[in-house]
Design a protein around this motif. Sequence first.
Motif, PDB file in Angstrom:
ATOM      1  N   LEU A   1      14.846  -1.939  19.394  1.00 21.69           N
ATOM      2  CA  LEU A   1      15.145  -0.566  19.793  1.00 21.69           C
ATOM      3  C   LEU A   1      14.961  -0.462  21.299  1.00 21.69           C
ATOM      4  O   LEU A   1      13.895  -0.810  21.827  1.00 21.69           O
ATOM      5  N   ARG A   2      15.979   0.023  21.986  1.00 21.53           N
ATOM      6  CA  ARG A   2      15.905   0.214  23.438  1.00 21.53           C
ATOM      7  C   ARG A   2      15.761   1.699  23.758  1.00 21.53           C
ATOM      8  O   ARG A   2      16.510   2.546  23.257  1.00 21.53           O
ATOM      9  N   ASP A   3      14.779   1.999  24.602  1.00 20.22           N
ATOM     10  CA  ASP A   3      14.555   3.350  25.113  1.00 20.22           C
ATOM     11  C   ASP A   3      14.520   4.403  24.008  1.00 20.22           C
ATOM     12  O   ASP A   3      15.232   5.421  24.069  1.00 20.22           O
ATOM     13  N   PRO A   4      13.698   4.208  22.962  1.00 19.88           N
ATOM     14  CA  PRO A   4      13.604   5.252  21.938  1.00 19.88           C
ATOM     15  C   PRO A   4      12.958   6.512  22.500  1.00 19.88           C
ATOM     16  O   PRO A   4      12.057   6.460  23.331  1.00 19.88           O
ATOM     17  N   GLY A   5      13.444   7.638  22.027  1.00 21.14           N
ATOM     18  CA  GLY A   5      12.880   8.907  22.462  1.00 21.14           C
ATOM     19  C   GLY A   5      13.632  10.058  21.834  1.00 21.14           C
ATOM     20  O   GLY A   5      14.686   9.873  21.209  1.00 21.14           O
ATOM     21  N   PRO A   6      13.121  11.277  21.981  1.00 19.34           N
ATOM     22  CA  PRO A   6      13.782  12.443  21.394  1.00 19.34           C
ATOM     23  C   PRO A   6      15.173  12.621  21.983  1.00 19.34           C
ATOM     24  O   PRO A   6      15.419  12.292  23.149  1.00 19.34           O
ATOM     25  N   PRO A   7      16.117  13.142  21.203  1.00 18.26           N
ATOM     26  CA  PRO A   7      17.452  13.395  21.733  1.00 18.26           C
ATOM     27  C   PRO A   7      17.409  14.423  22.846  1.00 18.26           C
ATOM     28  O   PRO A   7      16.558  15.323  22.863  1.00 18.26           O
ATOM     29  N   ALA A   8      18.331  14.287  23.788  1.00 20.08           N
ATOM     30  CA  ALA A   8      18.324  15.163  24.963  1.00 20.08           C
ATOM     31  C   ALA A   8      18.691  16.595  24.606  1.00 20.08           C
ATOM     32  O   ALA A   8      18.187  17.552  25.198  1.00 20.08           O
ATOM     33  N   VAL A   9      19.601  16.766  23.652  1.00 19.81           N
ATOM     34  CA  VAL A   9      20.044  18.113  23.280  1.00 19.81           C
ATOM     35  C   VAL A   9      20.037  18.220  21.766  1.00 19.81           C
ATOM     36  O   VAL A   9      20.095  17.232  21.037  1.00 19.81           O
ATOM     37  N   GLY A  10      19.992  19.449  21.298  1.00 22.16           N
ATOM     38  CA  GLY A  10      20.104  19.691  19.869  1.00 22.16           C
ATOM     39  C   GLY A  10      18.872  19.356  19.073  1.00 22.16           C
ATOM     40  O   GLY A  10      18.901  19.351  17.854  1.00 22.16           O
ATOM     41  N   ALA A  11      17.763  19.053  19.737  1.00 20.57           N
ATOM     42  CA  ALA A  11      16.570  18.639  19.014  1.00 20.57           C
ATOM     43  C   ALA A  11      15.732  19.831  18.596  1.00 20.57           C
ATOM     44  O   ALA A  11      15.763  20.883  19.230  1.00 20.57           O
ATOM     45  N   VAL A  12      14.984  19.637  17.510  1.00 14.50           N
ATOM     46  CA  VAL A  12      13.971  20.616  17.164  1.00 14.50           C
ATOM     47  C   VAL A  12      12.925  20.633  18.261  1.00 14.50           C
ATOM     48  O   VAL A  12      12.585  19.592  18.828  1.00 14.50           O
ATOM     49  N   LYS A  13      12.458  21.829  18.614  1.00 12.22           N
ATOM     50  CA  LYS A  13      11.463  21.908  19.675  1.00 12.22           C
ATOM     51  C   LYS A  13      10.246  21.090  19.314  1.00 12.22           C
ATOM     52  O   LYS A  13       9.665  21.256  18.256  1.00 12.22           O
ATOM     53  N   LEU A  14       9.852  20.181  20.218  1.00 11.13           N
ATOM     54  CA  LEU A  14       8.721  19.310  19.983  1.00 11.13           C
ATOM     55  C   LEU A  14       7.486  19.873  20.656  1.00 11.13           C
ATOM     56  O   LEU A  14       7.541  20.388  21.766  1.00 11.13           O
TER      57      LEU A  14
ATOM     58  N   SER B   1       0.809  -1.213   0.000  1.00 16.67           N
ATOM     59  CA  SER B   1       0.000   0.000   0.000  1.00 16.67           C
ATOM     60  C   SER B   1       0.842   1.263   0.000  1.00 16.67           C
ATOM     61  O   SER B   1       0.396   2.311  -0.466  1.00 16.67           O
ATOM     62  N   CYS B   2       2.072   1.198   0.519  1.00 17.75           N
ATOM     63  CA  CYS B   2       2.938   2.371   0.557  1.00 17.75           C
ATOM     64  C   CYS B   2       4.367   1.917   0.825  1.00 17.75           C
ATOM     65  O   CYS B   2       4.607   1.135   1.755  1.00 17.75           O
ATOM     66  N   LEU B   3       5.291   2.402   0.038  1.00 21.00           N
ATOM     67  CA  LEU B   3       6.713   2.128   0.209  1.00 21.00           C
ATOM     68  C   LEU B   3       7.387   3.404   0.687  1.00 21.00           C
ATOM     69  O   LEU B   3       7.299   4.451   0.043  1.00 21.00           O
ATOM     70  N   LEU B   4       8.049   3.322   1.853  1.00 16.75           N
ATOM     71  CA  LEU B   4       8.816   4.441   2.385  1.00 16.75           C
ATOM     72  C   LEU B   4      10.208   3.913   2.719  1.00 16.75           C
ATOM     73  O   LEU B   4      10.346   2.939   3.456  1.00 16.75           O
ATOM     74  N   VAL B   5      11.227   4.564   2.202  1.00 20.08           N
ATOM     75  CA  VAL B   5      12.600   4.081   2.361  1.00 20.08           C
ATOM     76  C   VAL B   5      13.447   5.178   2.994  1.00 20.08           C
ATOM     77  O   VAL B   5      13.424   6.333   2.554  1.00 20.08           O
ATOM     78  N   GLY B   6      14.180   4.811   4.052  1.00 20.71           N
ATOM     79  CA  GLY B   6      15.141   5.740   4.644  1.00 20.71           C
ATOM     80  C   GLY B   6      14.509   6.965   5.263  1.00 20.71           C
ATOM     81  O   GLY B   6      15.017   8.083   5.112  1.00 20.71           O
ATOM     82  N   VAL B   7      13.414   6.785   5.993  1.00 19.49           N
ATOM     83  CA  VAL B   7      12.751   7.911   6.649  1.00 19.49           C
ATOM     84  C   VAL B   7      13.413   8.135   8.011  1.00 19.49           C
ATOM     85  O   VAL B   7      13.455   7.233   8.851  1.00 19.49           O
ATOM     86  N   ALA B   8      13.929   9.326   8.224  1.00 17.32           N
ATOM     87  CA  ALA B   8      14.599   9.663   9.481  1.00 17.32           C
ATOM     88  C   ALA B   8      13.556  10.031  10.528  1.00 17.32           C
ATOM     89  O   ALA B   8      12.791  10.984  10.352  1.00 17.32           O
ATOM     90  N   GLU B   9      13.511   9.251  11.613  1.00 22.05           N
ATOM     91  CA  GLU B   9      12.656   9.571  12.747  1.00 22.05           C
ATOM     92  C   GLU B   9      13.279  10.704  13.557  1.00 22.05           C
ATOM     93  O   GLU B   9      14.480  10.974  13.472  1.00 22.05           O
ATOM     94  N   ARG B  10      12.476  11.362  14.384  1.00 18.26           N
ATOM     95  CA  ARG B  10      13.025  12.381  15.283  1.00 18.26           C
ATOM     96  C   ARG B  10      13.776  11.743  16.449  1.00 18.26           C
ATOM     97  O   ARG B  10      14.539  12.409  17.140  1.00 18.26           O
ATOM     98  N   ASP B  11      13.563  10.429  16.683  1.00 16.37           N
ATOM     99  CA  ASP B  11      14.038   9.777  17.901  1.00 16.37           C
ATOM    100  C   ASP B  11      15.427   9.178  17.751  1.00 16.37           C
ATOM    101  O   ASP B  11      15.893   8.880  16.652  1.00 16.37           O
ATOM    102  N   GLU B  12      16.041   8.976  18.907  1.00 13.20           N
ATOM    103  CA  GLU B  12      17.236   8.159  19.049  1.00 13.20           C
ATOM    104  C   GLU B  12      16.862   6.881  19.790  1.00 13.20           C
ATOM    105  O   GLU B  12      15.852   6.826  20.493  1.00 13.20           O
ATOM    106  N   ALA B  13      17.690   5.833  19.640  1.00 17.88           N
ATOM    107  CA  ALA B  13      17.466   4.580  20.357  1.00 17.88           C
ATOM    108  C   ALA B  13      18.781   3.826  20.430  1.00 17.88           C
ATOM    109  O   ALA B  13      19.736   4.120  19.697  1.00 17.88           O
TER     110      ALA B  13
END
Length: 364
Positions: free
Chosen positions: A346-359, A315-327
């Motif tokens: 993936l262990r403890d995925p979540g937004p990066p602690a520093v340098g992130a775009v304001k969420l 139904s949809c092909l998406l390749v190499g999509v960068a998530e906002r999260d680190e893990a």
Amino acid sequence: MTAVYQTRPRTEAAADDRLRDLLALHFHPEHGCAYWLGRQERLGWDVCDRVRTPDDLWLLGPTPLDDLRRFPLRAFIPRSFHEILHRFVVGETAGTSGEPRATAYRDDEFEEAFVTPFLLAAGAAGFPRGLPWLWVGPSGPHVIGKAVRELARRTGSMDPFSLDFDPRWAKKLADGSMGRRRYLDHVIGQALDVLEREEIGVLFTTPPALEALARRMSDRRREAIRGVHYGGMSIAPAAVNAFREAFPNAVHLAGYGNTLFGVVMEVADGPREAMDYYPLTERVRFHITEGDDWPPRPVARGERGCVIFDRLDESCLLVGVAERDEATRVAPSAAARALGGRADGLRDPGPPAVGAVKLQLGLY
């Protein structure tokens, strides 16, 4: 065209065959999808000839998230399915890190992306069946509100009880403001009303909503809950451990996912030292990388990096999509392998602690 979707190839050769069938569908000159045919024209070479295995997908380059707003949704769906669009489920992202984007799933792939992972994990963890659910979260356009109805039904429940919940409005309210407090009170008040009227056995909600709800529930009501499912936002191990104490008779399971690729689940309950999520099928692939440069540079197991995903659906092909999260990249656990998972988790995925775009965080 005949559907070629296979849910769980058991060998690398089968995975390669499935990918080639998938690419033949999306890049068919007459029946393929407009978006990928346009990308192939700009690349200047035959994708089906050069991309032979999943490890070759990097040759296509990353899929910019902005393309999901620049092009209409139907451009990502192969033309061979345009006569059965009534079978497609549409969802939009929550807009946490930017403007909302939309995607669609054919009904069977929607189940594979959002329902099957939960059912596998729930069965392994002993999640309760046949009890009324309360869903404290959004409905459409958010895909999670469409999935929850099927989750409840497939675990032997009636349609879940739910409430009015607009996370996009909540995100506009300043943290700590009176408006934010009043909105949270509005949501929690509706949930408490259901809990007073009905014999709810399963709660499915986000961590901030559950925290507020737990503070106002009586001991008797909290002890009556037999299952808690977390979604919509990242959650830390300490928070799950605290909720396990607040709801001591419940099985607790969290999922990690989003509208664009589906969900991957924890596969066991117990005291948490980390939050580990595992893909159980080959329709979604994760890469934990040293930044978002292209081609990606994978980190070793035990190291932390940026999350990049491939969604490999008809139904949809998406390749190499960068998530906002680190893990952190982890090997599949014995419990994940028992459910068919072979890929790293993936262990403890979540937004990066520093340098992130304001969420724009709120209740979802």
